[in-house]
Design a protein around this motif. Structure first.
Motif, PDB file in Angstrom:
ATOM      1  N   PHE A 178       0.847  -1.197   0.000  1.00  0.00           N
ATOM      2  CA  PHE A 178       0.000   0.000   0.000  1.00  0.00           C
ATOM      3  C   PHE A 178       0.884   1.249   0.000  1.00  0.00           C
ATOM      4  O   PHE A 178       1.808   1.370   0.807  1.00  0.00           O
ATOM      5  N   ASN A 179       0.568   2.195  -0.882  1.00  0.00           N
ATOM      6  CA  ASN A 179       1.332   3.450  -0.945  1.00  0.00           C
ATOM      7  C   ASN A 179       0.910   4.395   0.179  1.00  0.00           C
ATOM      8  O   ASN A 179      -0.260   4.450   0.558  1.00  0.00           O
ATOM      9  N   PHE A 180       1.885   5.150   0.683  1.00  0.00           N
ATOM     10  CA  PHE A 180       1.576   6.170   1.694  1.00  0.00           C
ATOM     11  C   PHE A 180       2.275   7.473   1.346  1.00  0.00           C
ATOM     12  O   PHE A 180       3.318   7.479   0.680  1.00  0.00           O
ATOM     13  N   LEU A 239      10.671   1.255  -2.232  1.00  0.00           N
ATOM     14  CA  LEU A 239      10.618   2.327  -3.241  1.00  0.00           C
ATOM     15  C   LEU A 239       9.787   1.839  -4.426  1.00  0.00           C
ATOM     16  O   LEU A 239      10.113   0.833  -5.050  1.00  0.00           O
ATOM     17  N   ASP A 240       8.724   2.578  -4.727  1.00  0.00           N
ATOM     18  CA  ASP A 240       7.822   2.222  -5.820  1.00  0.00           C
ATOM     19  C   ASP A 240       8.294   2.921  -7.105  1.00  0.00           C
ATOM     20  O   ASP A 240       8.562   4.126  -7.098  1.00  0.00           O
ATOM     21  N   HIS A 241       8.384   2.191  -8.186  1.00  0.00           N
ATOM     22  CA  HIS A 241       8.786   2.749  -9.486  1.00  0.00           C
ATOM     23  C   HIS A 241      10.078   3.571  -9.439  1.00  0.00           C
ATOM     24  O   HIS A 241      10.116   4.714  -9.939  1.00  0.00           O
ATOM     25  N   THR A 282      -3.634  -4.987 -15.915  1.00  0.00           N
ATOM     26  CA  THR A 282      -3.908  -3.991 -14.881  1.00  0.00           C
ATOM     27  C   THR A 282      -3.363  -2.651 -15.370  1.00  0.00           C
ATOM     28  O   THR A 282      -2.557  -2.595 -16.302  1.00  0.00           O
ATOM     29  N   SER A 283      -3.803  -1.560 -14.752  1.00  0.00           N
ATOM     30  CA  SER A 283      -3.259  -0.249 -15.118  1.00  0.00           C
ATOM     31  C   SER A 283      -3.360   0.686 -13.920  1.00  0.00           C
ATOM     32  O   SER A 283      -4.178   0.479 -13.016  1.00  0.00           O
ATOM     33  N   HIS A 284      -2.540   1.720 -13.933  1.00  0.00           N
ATOM     34  CA  HIS A 284      -2.504   2.645 -12.796  1.00  0.00           C
ATOM     35  C   HIS A 284      -3.666   3.644 -12.833  1.00  0.00           C
ATOM     36  O   HIS A 284      -4.187   3.963 -13.898  1.00  0.00           O
ATOM     37  N   HIS A 331      -9.033   5.200 -13.493  1.00  0.00           N
ATOM     38  CA  HIS A 331      -9.826   4.952 -14.705  1.00  0.00           C
ATOM     39  C   HIS A 331      -9.270   3.795 -15.519  1.00  0.00           C
ATOM     40  O   HIS A 331      -8.697   3.973 -16.587  1.00  0.00           O
ATOM     41  N   LYS A 332      -9.410   2.605 -14.969  1.00  0.00           N
ATOM     42  CA  LYS A 332      -8.852   1.407 -15.621  1.00  0.00           C
ATOM     43  C   LYS A 332      -9.773   0.903 -16.717  1.00  0.00           C
ATOM     44  O   LYS A 332      -9.359   0.561 -17.807  1.00  0.00           O
ATOM     45  N   PHE A 333     -11.059   0.832 -16.369  1.00  0.00           N
ATOM     46  CA  PHE A 333     -12.073   0.360 -17.306  1.00  0.00           C
ATOM     47  C   PHE A 333     -13.261   1.305 -17.249  1.00  0.00           C
ATOM     48  O   PHE A 333     -13.470   1.976 -16.246  1.00  0.00           O
ATOM     49  N   HIS A 374       1.091  -4.576 -10.346  1.00  0.00           N
ATOM     50  CA  HIS A 374       0.862  -3.142 -10.141  1.00  0.00           C
ATOM     51  C   HIS A 374      -0.574  -2.824 -10.569  1.00  0.00           C
ATOM     52  O   HIS A 374      -1.281  -3.684 -11.095  1.00  0.00           O
ATOM     53  N   GLY A 375      -0.958  -1.573 -10.342  1.00  0.00           N
ATOM     54  CA  GLY A 375      -2.233  -1.080 -10.870  1.00  0.00           C
ATOM     55  C   GLY A 375      -3.427  -1.930 -10.490  1.00  0.00           C
ATOM     56  O   GLY A 375      -4.308  -2.177 -11.313  1.00  0.00           O
ATOM     57  N   SER A 376      -3.492  -2.360  -9.226  1.00  0.00           N
ATOM     58  CA  SER A 376      -4.500  -3.350  -8.842  1.00  0.00           C
ATOM     59  C   SER A 376      -5.606  -2.813  -7.961  1.00  0.00           C
ATOM     60  O   SER A 376      -6.285  -3.581  -7.278  1.00  0.00           O
ATOM     61  N   ILE A 383       0.796  -7.409  -4.339  1.00  0.00           N
ATOM     62  CA  ILE A 383      -0.201  -6.684  -5.120  1.00  0.00           C
ATOM     63  C   ILE A 383      -0.214  -5.228  -4.659  1.00  0.00           C
ATOM     64  O   ILE A 383      -0.342  -4.947  -3.466  1.00  0.00           O
ATOM     65  N   ASN A 384      -0.058  -4.303  -5.623  1.00  0.00           N
ATOM     66  CA  ASN A 384       0.050  -2.868  -5.322  1.00  0.00           C
ATOM     67  C   ASN A 384      -1.293  -2.161  -5.369  1.00  0.00           C
ATOM     68  O   ASN A 384      -2.008  -2.244  -6.378  1.00  0.00           O
ATOM     69  N   VAL A 385      -1.585  -1.447  -4.301  1.00  0.00           N
ATOM     70  CA  VAL A 385      -2.814  -0.657  -4.237  1.00  0.00           C
ATOM     71  C   VAL A 385      -2.477   0.742  -3.716  1.00  0.00           C
ATOM     72  O   VAL A 385      -1.980   0.882  -2.598  1.00  0.00           O
ATOM     73  N   ASP A 386      -2.715   1.729  -4.527  1.00  0.00           N
ATOM     74  CA  ASP A 386      -2.507   3.128  -4.152  1.00  0.00           C
ATOM     75  C   ASP A 386      -3.816   3.907  -4.292  1.00  0.00           C
ATOM     76  O   ASP A 386      -4.334   4.484  -3.333  1.00  0.00           O
ATOM     77  N   THR A 387      -4.384   3.876  -5.502  1.00  0.00           N
ATOM     78  CA  THR A 387      -5.583   4.663  -5.816  1.00  0.00           C
ATOM     79  C   THR A 387      -6.729   4.452  -4.820  1.00  0.00           C
ATOM     80  O   THR A 387      -7.360   5.422  -4.390  1.00  0.00           O
ATOM     81  N   ASP A 388      -7.014   3.201  -4.448  1.00  0.00           N
ATOM     82  CA  ASP A 388      -8.134   2.934  -3.528  1.00  0.00           C
ATOM     83  C   ASP A 388      -7.962   3.679  -2.205  1.00  0.00           C
ATOM     84  O   ASP A 388      -8.936   4.207  -1.648  1.00  0.00           O
TER      85      ASP A 388
HETATM   86  P1  13P Z   1      -3.306   1.660  -8.498  1.00  0.00           P
HETATM   87  O1  13P Z   1      -3.277   2.982  -9.194  1.00  0.00           O
HETATM   88  O2  13P Z   1      -4.220   0.701  -9.195  1.00  0.00           O
HETATM   89  O3  13P Z   1      -3.619   1.758  -7.045  1.00  0.00           O
HETATM   90  O4  13P Z   1      -1.822   1.033  -8.633  1.00  0.00           O
HETATM   91  C1  13P Z   1      -0.821   1.369  -7.696  1.00  0.00           C
HETATM   92  C2  13P Z   1       0.543   0.907  -8.118  1.00  0.00           C
HETATM   93  O5  13P Z   1       0.739   0.075  -8.976  1.00  0.00           O
HETATM   94  C3  13P Z   1       1.681   1.512  -7.403  1.00  0.00           C
HETATM   95  O6  13P Z   1       2.891   1.102  -7.951  1.00  0.00           O
END
Ligand code: 13P
Ligand code: G3H
Ligand code: NA
Ligand code: ZN
Length: 312
Positions: free
Chosen positions: A22-24, A85-87, A180-182, A185-187, A215-217, A257-262
Protein backbone atom coordinates in the motif's frame (compact mmCIF):
# COMPACT_ATOMS: atom_id res chain seq x y z
CA UNK A 1 13.05 -3.28 12.47
CA UNK A 2 12.12 -3.10 8.82
CA UNK A 3 12.73 -6.28 6.81
CA UNK A 4 13.29 -6.98 3.13
CA UNK A 5 10.75 -8.95 1.12
CA UNK A 6 12.68 -12.22 0.73
CA UNK A 7 10.99 -14.27 3.44
CA UNK A 8 7.63 -12.50 3.03
CA UNK A 9 7.42 -13.57 -0.61
CA UNK A 10 8.69 -17.11 -0.05
CA UNK A 11 6.03 -17.66 2.62
CA UNK A 12 3.31 -15.98 0.55
CA UNK A 13 3.89 -18.23 -2.43
CA UNK A 14 4.28 -21.36 -0.32
CA UNK A 15 0.97 -20.68 1.43
CA UNK A 16 -0.96 -19.22 -1.50
CA UNK A 17 -1.57 -15.59 -0.64
CA UNK A 18 -0.19 -12.18 -1.68
CA UNK A 19 1.48 -9.53 0.48
CA UNK A 20 -0.31 -6.17 0.29
CA UNK A 21 1.80 -3.22 -0.88
CA UNK A 22 0.00 0.00 0.00
CA UNK A 23 1.33 3.45 -0.95
CA UNK A 24 1.58 6.17 1.69
CA UNK A 25 2.19 9.91 1.51
CA UNK A 26 1.79 11.06 5.09
CA UNK A 27 1.53 9.95 8.71
CA UNK A 28 -2.20 9.31 8.56
CA UNK A 29 -1.85 6.92 5.60
CA UNK A 30 1.08 5.17 7.28
CA UNK A 31 -1.05 4.68 10.40
CA UNK A 32 -4.04 3.43 8.36
CA UNK A 33 -1.82 0.83 6.68
CA UNK A 34 0.01 -0.41 9.75
CA UNK A 35 -3.11 -0.48 11.92
CA UNK A 36 -4.98 -2.52 9.29
CA UNK A 37 -2.07 -4.95 8.87
CA UNK A 38 -1.50 -5.30 12.62
CA UNK A 39 -5.22 -5.83 13.36
CA UNK A 40 -5.36 -8.53 10.65
CA UNK A 41 -1.96 -10.04 11.43
CA UNK A 42 -0.80 -9.56 7.82
CA UNK A 43 2.70 -8.85 6.55
CA UNK A 44 2.72 -5.50 4.79
CA UNK A 45 4.81 -3.39 2.43
CA UNK A 46 4.83 0.35 3.02
CA UNK A 47 5.30 1.66 -0.46
CA UNK A 48 6.75 5.09 -1.24
CA UNK A 49 6.97 6.56 -4.76
CA UNK A 50 9.60 9.08 -5.81
CA UNK A 51 6.90 11.73 -5.69
CA UNK A 52 5.83 10.68 -2.20
CA UNK A 53 9.46 10.85 -1.06
CA UNK A 54 9.84 14.36 -2.44
CA UNK A 55 6.59 15.30 -0.67
CA UNK A 56 7.52 13.86 2.76
CA UNK A 57 11.27 14.44 2.53
CA UNK A 58 13.96 11.79 2.52
CA UNK A 59 14.58 12.17 6.25
CA UNK A 60 10.92 11.78 7.20
CA UNK A 61 10.15 8.64 5.15
CA UNK A 62 12.39 6.21 7.10
CA UNK A 63 11.26 7.75 10.40
CA UNK A 64 7.61 7.09 9.52
CA UNK A 65 8.39 3.55 8.37
CA UNK A 66 10.36 2.76 11.53
CA UNK A 67 7.54 4.29 13.56
CA UNK A 68 5.18 1.88 11.78
CA UNK A 69 7.18 -1.04 13.15
CA UNK A 70 6.86 0.43 16.66
CA UNK A 71 3.15 1.08 16.20
CA UNK A 72 2.60 -2.60 15.29
CA UNK A 73 4.68 -3.78 18.28
CA UNK A 74 2.79 -1.39 20.53
CA UNK A 75 -0.44 -3.01 19.29
CA UNK A 76 1.01 -6.38 20.31
CA UNK A 77 1.72 -7.48 16.73
CA UNK A 78 5.00 -8.74 15.29
CA UNK A 79 4.08 -8.60 11.59
CA UNK A 80 6.97 -8.12 9.16
CA UNK A 81 7.03 -4.64 7.57
CA UNK A 82 9.09 -3.54 4.56
CA UNK A 83 9.77 -0.03 3.28
CA UNK A 84 9.78 -0.21 -0.52
CA UNK A 85 10.62 2.33 -3.24
CA UNK A 86 7.82 2.22 -5.82
CA UNK A 87 8.79 2.75 -9.49
CA UNK A 88 12.41 3.68 -8.88
CA UNK A 89 13.64 5.47 -11.97
CA UNK A 90 17.44 5.23 -11.72
CA UNK A 91 20.32 3.49 -10.00
CA UNK A 92 21.13 6.77 -8.19
CA UNK A 93 17.63 7.05 -6.77
CA UNK A 94 17.60 3.42 -5.62
CA UNK A 95 21.04 3.86 -4.01
CA UNK A 96 19.90 6.99 -2.18
CA UNK A 97 16.82 5.19 -0.87
CA UNK A 98 18.97 2.30 0.36
CA UNK A 99 21.28 4.78 2.12
CA UNK A 100 18.21 6.29 3.75
CA UNK A 101 16.86 3.05 5.17
CA UNK A 102 14.63 1.44 2.52
CA UNK A 103 14.59 -2.35 2.85
CA UNK A 104 13.35 -2.98 -0.69
CA UNK A 105 13.47 -1.05 -3.98
CA UNK A 106 11.90 -1.24 -7.40
CA UNK A 107 13.90 -0.32 -10.46
CA UNK A 108 11.46 0.32 -13.26
CA UNK A 109 13.37 0.28 -16.53
CA UNK A 110 10.47 -1.40 -18.32
CA UNK A 111 10.19 1.39 -20.91
CA UNK A 112 13.77 0.72 -22.05
CA UNK A 113 14.94 -2.08 -24.34
CA UNK A 114 15.13 -5.64 -22.96
CA UNK A 115 18.94 -5.41 -22.78
CA UNK A 116 18.99 -2.00 -21.09
CA UNK A 117 16.30 -3.14 -18.65
CA UNK A 118 18.46 -6.14 -17.68
CA UNK A 119 21.60 -3.99 -17.33
CA UNK A 120 19.91 -1.34 -15.15
CA UNK A 121 18.09 -3.91 -13.00
CA UNK A 122 21.30 -5.93 -12.51
CA UNK A 123 23.23 -2.85 -11.41
CA UNK A 124 20.59 -2.07 -8.78
CA UNK A 125 20.37 -5.73 -7.68
CA UNK A 126 24.13 -5.98 -7.10
CA UNK A 127 24.23 -2.82 -5.00
CA UNK A 128 21.03 -3.64 -3.12
CA UNK A 129 22.01 -7.22 -2.31
CA UNK A 130 25.33 -6.02 -0.88
CA UNK A 131 23.18 -4.03 1.57
CA UNK A 132 20.61 -6.71 2.39
CA UNK A 133 17.93 -5.00 0.28
CA UNK A 134 15.62 -6.83 -2.14
CA UNK A 135 14.85 -5.66 -5.68
CA UNK A 136 11.76 -5.66 -7.88
CA UNK A 137 12.06 -5.08 -11.63
CA UNK A 138 9.40 -4.81 -14.35
CA UNK A 139 8.98 -6.43 -17.72
CA UNK A 140 6.18 -5.24 -19.99
CA UNK A 141 4.37 -1.91 -19.83
CA UNK A 142 1.07 -1.09 -18.11
CA UNK A 143 -1.40 1.19 -19.86
CA UNK A 144 -2.03 4.44 -17.98
CA UNK A 145 0.26 6.66 -15.98
CA UNK A 146 3.52 5.42 -14.44
CA UNK A 147 4.93 8.49 -12.69
CA UNK A 148 6.03 10.69 -15.61
CA UNK A 149 5.74 8.00 -18.28
CA UNK A 150 2.30 7.61 -19.84
CA UNK A 151 1.50 4.65 -22.09
CA UNK A 152 -1.55 4.49 -24.35
CA UNK A 153 -1.66 0.72 -24.68
CA UNK A 154 -0.64 -2.28 -22.62
CA UNK A 155 2.48 -4.07 -23.69
CA UNK A 156 1.83 -7.43 -22.09
CA UNK A 157 4.80 -9.24 -20.60
CA UNK A 158 6.10 -11.88 -23.00
CA UNK A 159 6.41 -15.19 -21.15
CA UNK A 160 9.36 -16.30 -23.31
CA UNK A 161 11.42 -13.35 -21.96
CA UNK A 162 10.95 -13.78 -18.21
CA UNK A 163 13.39 -16.61 -17.51
CA UNK A 164 16.35 -14.90 -19.17
CA UNK A 165 15.36 -11.60 -17.52
CA UNK A 166 15.29 -12.85 -13.94
CA UNK A 167 18.43 -14.96 -14.36
CA UNK A 168 20.48 -12.25 -16.04
CA UNK A 169 19.32 -9.41 -13.76
CA UNK A 170 19.41 -11.30 -10.46
CA UNK A 171 16.34 -9.46 -9.13
CA UNK A 172 14.13 -10.90 -6.37
CA UNK A 173 10.69 -10.26 -7.84
CA UNK A 174 9.18 -9.33 -11.18
CA UNK A 175 6.34 -6.93 -11.96
CA UNK A 176 4.39 -8.02 -15.02
CA UNK A 177 1.82 -6.49 -17.35
CA UNK A 178 -1.32 -8.61 -17.72
CA UNK A 179 -4.03 -5.98 -18.11
CA UNK A 180 -3.91 -3.99 -14.88
CA UNK A 181 -3.26 -0.25 -15.12
CA UNK A 182 -2.50 2.65 -12.80
CA UNK A 183 -5.01 5.20 -11.57
CA UNK A 184 -8.78 5.39 -11.07
CA UNK A 185 -9.83 4.95 -14.70
CA UNK A 186 -8.85 1.41 -15.62
CA UNK A 187 -12.07 0.36 -17.31
CA UNK A 188 -15.22 2.18 -18.37
CA UNK A 189 -18.68 1.33 -17.02
CA UNK A 190 -20.01 -1.52 -19.12
CA UNK A 191 -16.55 -3.00 -19.75
CA UNK A 192 -15.89 -6.57 -18.68
CA UNK A 193 -12.61 -6.19 -16.78
CA UNK A 194 -10.48 -9.27 -17.28
CA UNK A 195 -6.82 -9.91 -16.53
CA UNK A 196 -4.73 -12.01 -18.88
CA UNK A 197 -4.56 -14.93 -16.49
CA UNK A 198 -3.39 -17.18 -19.32
CA UNK A 199 -0.23 -15.04 -19.62
CA UNK A 200 0.27 -15.24 -15.85
CA UNK A 201 -0.06 -19.03 -15.97
CA UNK A 202 2.46 -19.25 -18.81
CA UNK A 203 4.91 -16.99 -16.94
CA UNK A 204 4.59 -19.27 -13.90
CA UNK A 205 5.63 -22.30 -15.93
CA UNK A 206 8.79 -20.43 -17.08
CA UNK A 207 9.89 -19.30 -13.60
CA UNK A 208 8.16 -21.66 -11.14
CA UNK A 209 7.70 -20.17 -7.66
CA UNK A 210 9.43 -16.90 -8.56
CA UNK A 211 7.63 -13.96 -6.85
CA UNK A 212 5.44 -12.04 -9.31
CA UNK A 213 4.15 -8.51 -8.64
CA UNK A 214 0.93 -6.92 -9.84
CA UNK A 215 0.86 -3.14 -10.14
CA UNK A 216 -2.23 -1.08 -10.87
CA UNK A 217 -4.50 -3.35 -8.84
CA UNK A 218 -6.91 -0.96 -7.19
CA UNK A 219 -10.53 -2.06 -7.36
CA UNK A 220 -11.92 1.53 -7.41
CA UNK A 221 -14.80 0.88 -4.98
CA UNK A 222 -18.13 2.32 -6.15
CA UNK A 223 -18.79 3.38 -2.54
CA UNK A 224 -15.92 5.87 -2.54
CA UNK A 225 -16.66 7.15 -6.05
CA UNK A 226 -20.25 7.91 -5.02
CA UNK A 227 -19.18 9.47 -1.70
CA UNK A 228 -16.74 11.76 -3.51
CA UNK A 229 -19.49 12.83 -5.91
CA UNK A 230 -22.11 13.18 -3.15
CA UNK A 231 -19.80 15.44 -1.15
CA UNK A 232 -18.94 17.86 -3.93
CA UNK A 233 -16.10 16.18 -5.77
CA UNK A 234 -15.84 15.53 -9.47
CA UNK A 235 -14.78 12.08 -10.64
CA UNK A 236 -15.71 9.96 -13.63
CA UNK A 237 -17.49 6.67 -13.08
CA UNK A 238 -14.89 3.99 -13.44
CA UNK A 239 -14.23 0.36 -12.70
CA UNK A 240 -11.05 -1.11 -11.28
CA UNK A 241 -9.77 -4.66 -11.02
CA UNK A 242 -12.53 -6.92 -9.66
CA UNK A 243 -11.72 -8.54 -6.31
CA UNK A 244 -12.48 -11.95 -7.77
CA UNK A 245 -9.65 -11.60 -10.32
CA UNK A 246 -7.21 -10.43 -7.66
CA UNK A 247 -8.22 -13.24 -5.32
CA UNK A 248 -7.27 -15.77 -7.98
CA UNK A 249 -3.97 -14.02 -8.67
CA UNK A 250 -3.09 -13.95 -4.95
CA UNK A 251 -3.32 -17.75 -4.82
CA UNK A 252 -0.81 -18.04 -7.68
CA UNK A 253 2.87 -17.00 -7.77
CA UNK A 254 1.73 -13.39 -7.44
CA UNK A 255 3.39 -12.54 -4.11
CA UNK A 256 2.78 -8.75 -4.01
CA UNK A 257 -0.20 -6.68 -5.12
CA UNK A 258 0.05 -2.87 -5.32
CA UNK A 259 -2.81 -0.66 -4.24
CA UNK A 260 -2.51 3.13 -4.15
CA UNK A 261 -5.58 4.66 -5.82
CA UNK A 262 -8.13 2.93 -3.53
CA UNK A 263 -6.46 4.44 -0.46
CA UNK A 264 -6.51 7.88 -2.06
CA UNK A 265 -10.22 7.51 -2.85
CA UNK A 266 -11.07 6.36 0.69
CA UNK A 267 -9.06 9.19 2.23
CA UNK A 268 -10.57 11.84 -0.05
CA UNK A 269 -14.11 10.55 0.48
CA UNK A 270 -13.60 10.73 4.24
CA UNK A 271 -12.30 14.30 4.22
CA UNK A 272 -15.03 15.50 1.85
CA UNK A 273 -17.73 13.95 4.03
CA UNK A 274 -16.60 15.94 7.08
CA UNK A 275 -16.25 19.17 5.11
CA UNK A 276 -19.78 18.88 3.71
CA UNK A 277 -21.49 17.58 6.86
CA UNK A 278 -19.65 19.92 9.20
CA UNK A 279 -18.54 23.00 7.25
CA UNK A 280 -17.56 24.80 10.46
CA UNK A 281 -14.83 22.25 11.19
CA UNK A 282 -11.24 23.49 10.88
CA UNK A 283 -9.33 21.19 13.24
CA UNK A 284 -7.28 18.89 10.93
CA UNK A 285 -7.60 16.02 13.40
CA UNK A 286 -11.37 16.10 12.99
CA UNK A 287 -11.26 15.46 9.25
CA UNK A 288 -8.06 13.42 9.00
CA UNK A 289 -9.15 10.86 11.61
CA UNK A 290 -12.30 9.74 9.75
CA UNK A 291 -10.31 9.78 6.48
CA UNK A 292 -7.66 7.57 8.06
CA UNK A 293 -10.31 5.22 9.42
CA UNK A 294 -12.02 4.78 6.03
CA UNK A 295 -8.65 3.88 4.59
CA UNK A 296 -7.81 1.48 7.45
CA UNK A 297 -11.19 -0.28 7.26
CA UNK A 298 -10.90 -0.67 3.50
CA UNK A 299 -7.44 -2.23 3.82
CA UNK A 300 -8.65 -4.61 6.54
CA UNK A 301 -11.47 -5.82 4.33
CA UNK A 302 -9.08 -6.20 1.39
CA UNK A 303 -6.54 -8.20 3.42
CA UNK A 304 -9.28 -10.54 4.61
CA UNK A 305 -11.25 -10.95 1.38
CA UNK A 306 -8.69 -10.53 -1.38
CA UNK A 307 -5.03 -10.89 -0.35
CA UNK A 308 -5.60 -13.92 1.87
CA UNK A 309 -2.73 -12.74 4.08
CA UNK A 310 -4.77 -12.49 7.28
CA UNK A 311 -3.00 -14.19 10.19
CA UNK A 312 -0.16 -15.29 7.88
P1 13P B 1 -3.31 1.66 -8.50
O1 13P B 1 -3.28 2.98 -9.19
O2 13P B 1 -4.22 0.70 -9.19
O3 13P B 1 -3.62 1.76 -7.04
O4 13P B 1 -1.82 1.03 -8.63
C1 13P B 1 -0.82 1.37 -7.70
C2 13P B 1 0.54 0.91 -8.12
O5 13P B 1 0.74 0.07 -8.98
C3 13P B 1 1.68 1.51 -7.40
O6 13P B 1 2.89 1.10 -7.95
O1 G3H C 1 2.31 3.75 -9.67
C1 G3H C 1 2.20 4.89 -9.21
C2 G3H C 1 1.80 5.04 -7.79
O2 G3H C 1 0.40 5.04 -7.70
C3 G3H C 1 2.45 6.27 -7.19
O3 G3H C 1 1.87 7.44 -7.62
O4 G3H C 1 3.88 8.82 -8.22
O5 G3H C 1 1.65 9.91 -7.79
O6 G3H C 1 2.97 8.93 -5.90
P1 G3H C 1 2.64 8.86 -7.38
NA1 NA D 1 0.74 -15.81 -4.09
ZN1 ZN E 1 2.85 0.74 -10.04
Amino acid sequence: GLVNTKEMFAKANKEGYAVPAFNFNNMEQMLAIVEAAALKGSPVILQCSGGARTYMGRTVVPMLAKAAVDVARDMGSDIPIALHLDHGSSFEQAKDCIEWGFSSVMIDASHHSFEENIAESKKVAEYAHAHGVTVEAELGVLAGIEDEVEAEEHIFTQPHEVEEFVKASGVDSLAISIGTSHGAHKFKPGDDPKLKLDILAEIETKIPGFPIVLHGSSSVPAKFISMIKEFGGEIKDAIGIPDEQLRGAAKSAVAKINVDTDGRLAFTAGIREVFVKNPKEFDPRKYLTPAKNYMRDFYMEKIENVFGSEGA
